[in-house]
Design an enzyme around this catalytic site. Structure first.
Site, PDB file in Angstrom:
ATOM      1  N   ASN A  18     -16.442  28.288  38.512  1.00 49.83           N
ATOM      2  CA  ASN A  18     -17.752  28.490  37.869  1.00 49.83           C
ATOM      3  C   ASN A  18     -18.225  27.127  37.356  1.00 49.83           C
ATOM      4  O   ASN A  18     -17.762  26.658  36.331  1.00 49.83           O
ATOM      5  CB  ASN A  18     -17.599  29.499  36.721  1.00 49.83           C
ATOM      6  CG  ASN A  18     -18.895  29.693  35.949  1.00 49.83           C
ATOM      7  OD1 ASN A  18     -19.965  29.268  36.389  1.00 49.83           O
ATOM      8  ND2 ASN A  18     -18.797  30.335  34.797  1.00 49.83           N
ATOM      9  N   LYS A  22     -21.085  26.354  36.267  1.00 47.10           N
ATOM     10  CA  LYS A  22     -22.063  26.484  35.176  1.00 47.10           C
ATOM     11  C   LYS A  22     -23.268  25.563  35.421  1.00 47.10           C
ATOM     12  O   LYS A  22     -23.645  25.351  36.567  1.00 47.10           O
ATOM     13  CB  LYS A  22     -21.382  26.206  33.832  1.00 47.10           C
ATOM     14  CG  LYS A  22     -20.123  27.060  33.641  1.00 47.10           C
ATOM     15  CD  LYS A  22     -19.576  27.048  32.247  1.00 47.10           C
ATOM     16  CE  LYS A  22     -18.343  27.932  32.172  1.00 47.10           C
ATOM     17  NZ  LYS A  22     -17.773  28.057  30.839  1.00 47.10           N
ATOM     18  N   HIS A  37     -21.456  37.006  32.046  1.00 51.26           N
ATOM     19  CA  HIS A  37     -20.617  35.947  31.486  1.00 51.26           C
ATOM     20  C   HIS A  37     -20.869  35.854  29.979  1.00 51.26           C
ATOM     21  O   HIS A  37     -22.002  36.062  29.516  1.00 51.26           O
ATOM     22  CB  HIS A  37     -20.942  34.611  32.167  1.00 51.26           C
ATOM     23  CG  HIS A  37     -19.957  33.546  31.807  1.00 51.26           C
ATOM     24  ND1 HIS A  37     -20.062  32.823  30.640  1.00 51.26           N
ATOM     25  CD2 HIS A  37     -18.840  33.109  32.431  1.00 51.26           C
ATOM     26  CE1 HIS A  37     -19.041  31.979  30.571  1.00 51.26           C
ATOM     27  NE2 HIS A  37     -18.287  32.137  31.653  1.00 51.26           N
ATOM     28  N   GLU A  68     -21.316  33.471  28.069  1.00 47.27           N
ATOM     29  CA  GLU A  68     -22.392  32.544  27.669  1.00 47.27           C
ATOM     30  C   GLU A  68     -23.752  33.222  27.791  1.00 47.27           C
ATOM     31  O   GLU A  68     -24.653  32.979  26.997  1.00 47.27           O
ATOM     32  CB  GLU A  68     -22.311  31.262  28.509  1.00 47.27           C
ATOM     33  CG  GLU A  68     -21.175  30.365  28.027  1.00 47.27           C
ATOM     34  CD  GLU A  68     -20.485  29.565  29.116  1.00 47.27           C
ATOM     35  OE1 GLU A  68     -21.057  29.404  30.209  1.00 47.27           O
ATOM     36  OE2 GLU A  68     -19.352  29.115  28.870  1.00 47.27           O
ATOM     37  N   GLU A 118     -12.153  37.535  30.206  1.00 40.23           N
ATOM     38  CA  GLU A 118     -12.293  36.213  29.601  1.00 40.23           C
ATOM     39  C   GLU A 118     -12.484  36.359  28.090  1.00 40.23           C
ATOM     40  O   GLU A 118     -13.603  36.607  27.621  1.00 40.23           O
ATOM     41  CB  GLU A 118     -13.513  35.502  30.171  1.00 40.23           C
ATOM     42  CG  GLU A 118     -13.480  35.302  31.665  1.00 40.23           C
ATOM     43  CD  GLU A 118     -14.419  34.183  32.092  1.00 40.23           C
ATOM     44  OE1 GLU A 118     -13.915  33.159  32.561  1.00 40.23           O
ATOM     45  OE2 GLU A 118     -15.638  34.323  31.937  1.00 40.23           O
ATOM     46  N   GLY A 125     -13.585  27.551  27.208  1.00 43.39           N
ATOM     47  CA  GLY A 125     -13.953  26.169  26.878  1.00 43.39           C
ATOM     48  C   GLY A 125     -13.341  25.644  25.589  1.00 43.39           C
ATOM     49  O   GLY A 125     -13.737  24.593  25.095  1.00 43.39           O
ATOM     50  N   SER A 137     -10.100  28.545  29.595  1.00 47.39           N
ATOM     51  CA  SER A 137      -9.305  27.313  29.458  1.00 47.39           C
ATOM     52  C   SER A 137      -8.132  27.222  30.438  1.00 47.39           C
ATOM     53  O   SER A 137      -7.065  26.726  30.115  1.00 47.39           O
ATOM     54  CB  SER A 137      -8.810  27.160  28.019  1.00 47.39           C
ATOM     55  OG  SER A 137      -9.911  26.990  27.143  1.00 47.39           O
TER      56      SER A 137
HETATM   57  P1  PGA Z   1     -13.372  27.441  30.945  1.00 46.34           P
HETATM   58  O1  PGA Z   1     -14.534  28.449  31.334  1.00 46.34           O
HETATM   59  O2  PGA Z   1     -12.382  27.458  32.064  1.00 46.34           O
HETATM   60  O3  PGA Z   1     -14.042  26.129  30.785  1.00 46.34           O
HETATM   61  O4  PGA Z   1     -12.766  27.954  29.662  1.00 46.34           O
HETATM   62  C1  PGA Z   1     -14.245  29.675  31.937  1.00 46.34           C
HETATM   63  C2  PGA Z   1     -15.501  30.442  32.130  1.00 46.34           C
HETATM   64  O5  PGA Z   1     -16.411  30.319  31.303  1.00 46.34           O
HETATM   65  O6  PGA Z   1     -15.657  31.174  33.108  1.00 46.34           O
END
Ligand code: PGA
Length: 251
Positions: free
Chosen positions: A7, A9, A94, A96, A167, A173, A209
Site C-alpha cells: 500500500n 498510500k 483503511h 486512514e 490492522e 505507521g 508496521s
Molecule cells: P504501515 O502501514 O506498514 O506503514 O504500518 C500499513 C497500512 O497502513 O496498511
C-alpha cells in the site's frame, strides 16, 4: 501461498511508482517460489503501473473506490473506472480513511457491495483503536466492523474471493506491532465470521508496521495468509526481504 499487498498510500507519484514496480518485477523474475503480490499505487499512477505489470504475476490494486458507477460525484473514482485501467483488487475502509476522512461503516458496506458487483476483489480493513485495545474491546470492535462491512453482500451469493486486513490502528505507521500469536487468534475469528457470508474464499492478512525483520514471525503463523505493508513497501530492500520470507512460508 501467502499474499503481500504493498500500500503505497499518497507516496511515490507516477514516476516513483513505475520505477519501484519495474524493480519489483526484476526481483521476482525467474523465481519459482513467490508470494501473490498486489501493488496499490495512487489513482494517478494506476494506468502507468498497469503497463509495467502486464503479463506479469503482479496484480494491481486501488486504495479506495466510490460505490456508484457513474454520475455527479465530483472527485470520486468509480469501480468501472478502476476495472477499465486493469485494477483487480481494492482496499476498502483503511483506518486512514475511517479516521481522517470520516468514512463510516455504512459507506464501507456500500463500497464492498460495489466492488463485488463489479468483479473487484475487496481488501476490507478492520482494526481497533489503541483505547479499545487497552480496554480489551478488540474482538467486539472487529466483529462489529465485519458485520457492518459485509451487511450488504450477505446472502447475495457473490463468488468473489475476499481479503480482510486486520490492522490495529495503533500499529499502523507507529513501529509497534501486534503479537503474532494474538493476531493468529483474531484471524481465526475473522475467518469464522466472514466465511459463511463470502463463499469464494476468505484470506486474512495482518497489517501494521510490518518490515523485513518482523515478517517471519507473522508469516510463519498458519492463520496469517499474508501481509498488508505500508511504510516498508516503499523500500525495495524491505519488500524484497518480505517477498523472500513469504515465498518460504507456504501454508
Ligand atoms: P504501515 O502501514 O506498514 O506503514 O504500518 C500499513 C497500512 O497502513 O496498511
Amino acid at each position: 501461498m501467502k499474499t503481500i499487498i504493498a500500500n503505497w498510500k499518497m507516496n511515490l507519484g507516477i514516476r516513483g511508482s513505475v520505477a519501484l514496480t519495474k524493480q519489483l518485477l526484476l526481483t521476482l523474475k525467474g523465481q519459482k517460489m513467490a508470494p501473490e503480490v498486489i501493488v496499490c499505487p495512487g489513482y494517478l499512477a494506476l494506468a502507468e503501473v498497469r503497463k509495467v505489470i502486464a503479463r506479469s504475476r503482479i496484480n494491481l490494486g486501488a486504495q479506495d473506490l466510490f460505490w456508484e458507477s457513474q454520475g455527479a460525484f465530483t472527485g470520486e473514482v468509480s469501480p468501472t473506472e478502476l476495472t477499465e485501467v486493469g485494477v483487480t483488487h481494492v482496499i476498502i475502509g483503511h483506518s486512514e480513511r475511517r479516521g481522517i476522512l470520516g468514512e463510516s461503516n455504512e459507506m464501507i458496506a456500500k463500497k464492498v457491495l460495489a466492488a463485488c458487483v463489479n468483479g473487484l476483489v475487496p481488501i476490507v480493513c478492520v482494526g481497533e483503536s489503541e483505547t479499545d485495545h487497552e480496554e480489551g474491546n478488540t474482538l467486539s470492535v472487529v466483529k462489529n466492523q465485519l458485520q457492518q462491512a459485509f451487511s450488504l453482500v450477505a446472502d447475495q451469493g457473490f463468488k468473489n474471493p475476499v481479503y480482510v486486513a486486520y490492522e490495529p490502528v495503533w500499529a499502523i505507521g507507529s513501529g509497534k506491532t501486534a503479537d503474532p500469536k494474538e493476531v493468529a487468534k483474531i484471524h481465526e475469528i475473522i475467518r469464522q465470521n466472514v466465511q459463511p457470508i463470502m463463499s469464494g474464499g476468505v484470506f486474512v492478512l495482518y497489517g501494521g508496521s510490518v518490515n523485513g525483520e518482523n515478517a517471519q514471525a507473522f508469516l510463519s503463523e498458519e492463520e496469517i495468509d499474508g501481509l498488508l505493508v505500508g511504510g516498508a513497501s516503499l523500500k525495495l530492500g524491505e519488500l524484497t526481504e518480505i517477498f523472500a520470507i513469504a515465498a518460504h512460508n507456504i501454508g
